[in-house]
Motif scaffolding. Sequence first.
Motif, PDB file in Angstrom:
ATOM      1  N   THR A 100       0.750 -12.317  -1.397  1.00  0.00           N
ATOM      2  CA  THR A 100       2.453 -12.078  -0.461  1.00  0.00           C
ATOM      3  C   THR A 100       2.728 -10.794  -2.035  1.00  0.00           C
ATOM      4  N   MET A 101       2.161 -10.643  -2.958  1.00  0.00           N
ATOM      5  CA  MET A 101       2.536 -10.067  -3.605  1.00  0.00           C
ATOM      6  C   MET A 101       2.857  -8.328  -3.923  1.00  0.00           C
ATOM      7  N   LEU A 102       1.289  -8.264  -3.201  1.00  0.00           N
ATOM      8  CA  LEU A 102       1.519  -7.431  -2.795  1.00  0.00           C
ATOM      9  C   LEU A 102       2.599  -6.176  -1.901  1.00  0.00           C
ATOM     10  N   SER A 103       3.525  -6.629  -1.320  1.00  0.00           N
ATOM     11  CA  SER A 103       4.324  -6.349  -0.159  1.00  0.00           C
ATOM     12  C   SER A 103       5.261  -5.709  -1.259  1.00  0.00           C
ATOM     13  N   LYS A 104       5.364  -6.127  -2.707  1.00  0.00           N
ATOM     14  CA  LYS A 104       5.814  -5.869  -3.582  1.00  0.00           C
ATOM     15  C   LYS A 104       5.440  -4.409  -4.768  1.00  0.00           C
ATOM     16  N   VAL A 105       4.554  -4.421  -4.366  1.00  0.00           N
ATOM     17  CA  VAL A 105       4.320  -2.926  -5.235  1.00  0.00           C
ATOM     18  C   VAL A 105       4.650  -1.496  -4.600  1.00  0.00           C
ATOM     19  N   VAL A 106       4.675  -1.341  -6.311  1.00  0.00           N
ATOM     20  CA  VAL A 106       5.127  -0.002  -5.800  1.00  0.00           C
ATOM     21  C   VAL A 106       4.460   1.503  -6.308  1.00  0.00           C
ATOM     22  N   ILE A 107       3.408   1.967  -6.080  1.00  0.00           N
ATOM     23  CA  ILE A 107       2.621   2.838  -6.934  1.00  0.00           C
ATOM     24  C   ILE A 107       3.593   4.043  -7.240  1.00  0.00           C
ATOM     25  N   VAL A 108       3.363   4.080  -8.497  1.00  0.00           N
ATOM     26  CA  VAL A 108       3.528   5.571  -9.186  1.00  0.00           C
ATOM     27  C   VAL A 108       2.870   6.033  -9.744  1.00  0.00           C
ATOM     28  N   SER A 109       2.443   7.282  -9.970  1.00  0.00           N
ATOM     29  CA  SER A 109       1.159   7.806  -9.703  1.00  0.00           C
ATOM     30  C   SER A 109       1.200   9.233 -10.040  1.00  0.00           C
ATOM     31  N   ALA A 110       0.814   9.667 -11.057  1.00  0.00           N
ATOM     32  CA  ALA A 110       0.105  11.069 -11.293  1.00  0.00           C
ATOM     33  C   ALA A 110      -1.457  11.300 -10.524  1.00  0.00           C
ATOM     34  N   LEU A 111      -2.007   9.953 -10.022  1.00  0.00           N
ATOM     35  CA  LEU A 111      -3.021  10.852  -9.776  1.00  0.00           C
ATOM     36  C   LEU A 111      -3.178  10.521  -8.062  1.00  0.00           C
ATOM     37  N   GLU A 112      -3.781  12.216  -7.943  1.00  0.00           N
ATOM     38  CA  GLU A 112      -4.328  12.896  -6.232  1.00  0.00           C
ATOM     39  C   GLU A 112      -4.939  12.183  -5.309  1.00  0.00           C
TER      40      GLU A 112
END
Length: 121
Positions: free
Chosen positions: A72-84
């Motif tokens: 249920t916590m996946l929906s709270k994740v925002v990826i902030v990354s420089a990964l291409e």
Amino acid sequence: MKILHVEDVPEISQIFADILSTKNYDFDSVSDGRAGLELAVYKEYDLILLDMCMPKYSGVDFLLDLKHRRPTMLSKVVIVSALEMSTMQEQELLNLGIRAVMRKPISVQGLLSQIEQEIAF
């Protein structure tokens, strides 16, 4: 709003801490993905800001383990990354259940706008 920031670069963590503090957000910041996972599993967060490129335990590892331990916590994740990432890779992450993908470098206004969107969500 309670925010978890998982980022292995201390300078970026400090910038995020400075930004989040100015808005009086309650946040935890960790530099290790495994420590971040434990916090995400055992504490309640409204938002998780996750870097994908971390040594020893990547953002992908974090997401897969979070899916297994507390999906249920996946929906709270925002990826902030420089990964291409390709469009297909981003879509796979969104299909996994995360909320959004943001690219570094990110502006202060971009970060705050994303957080405000999450508050309204």
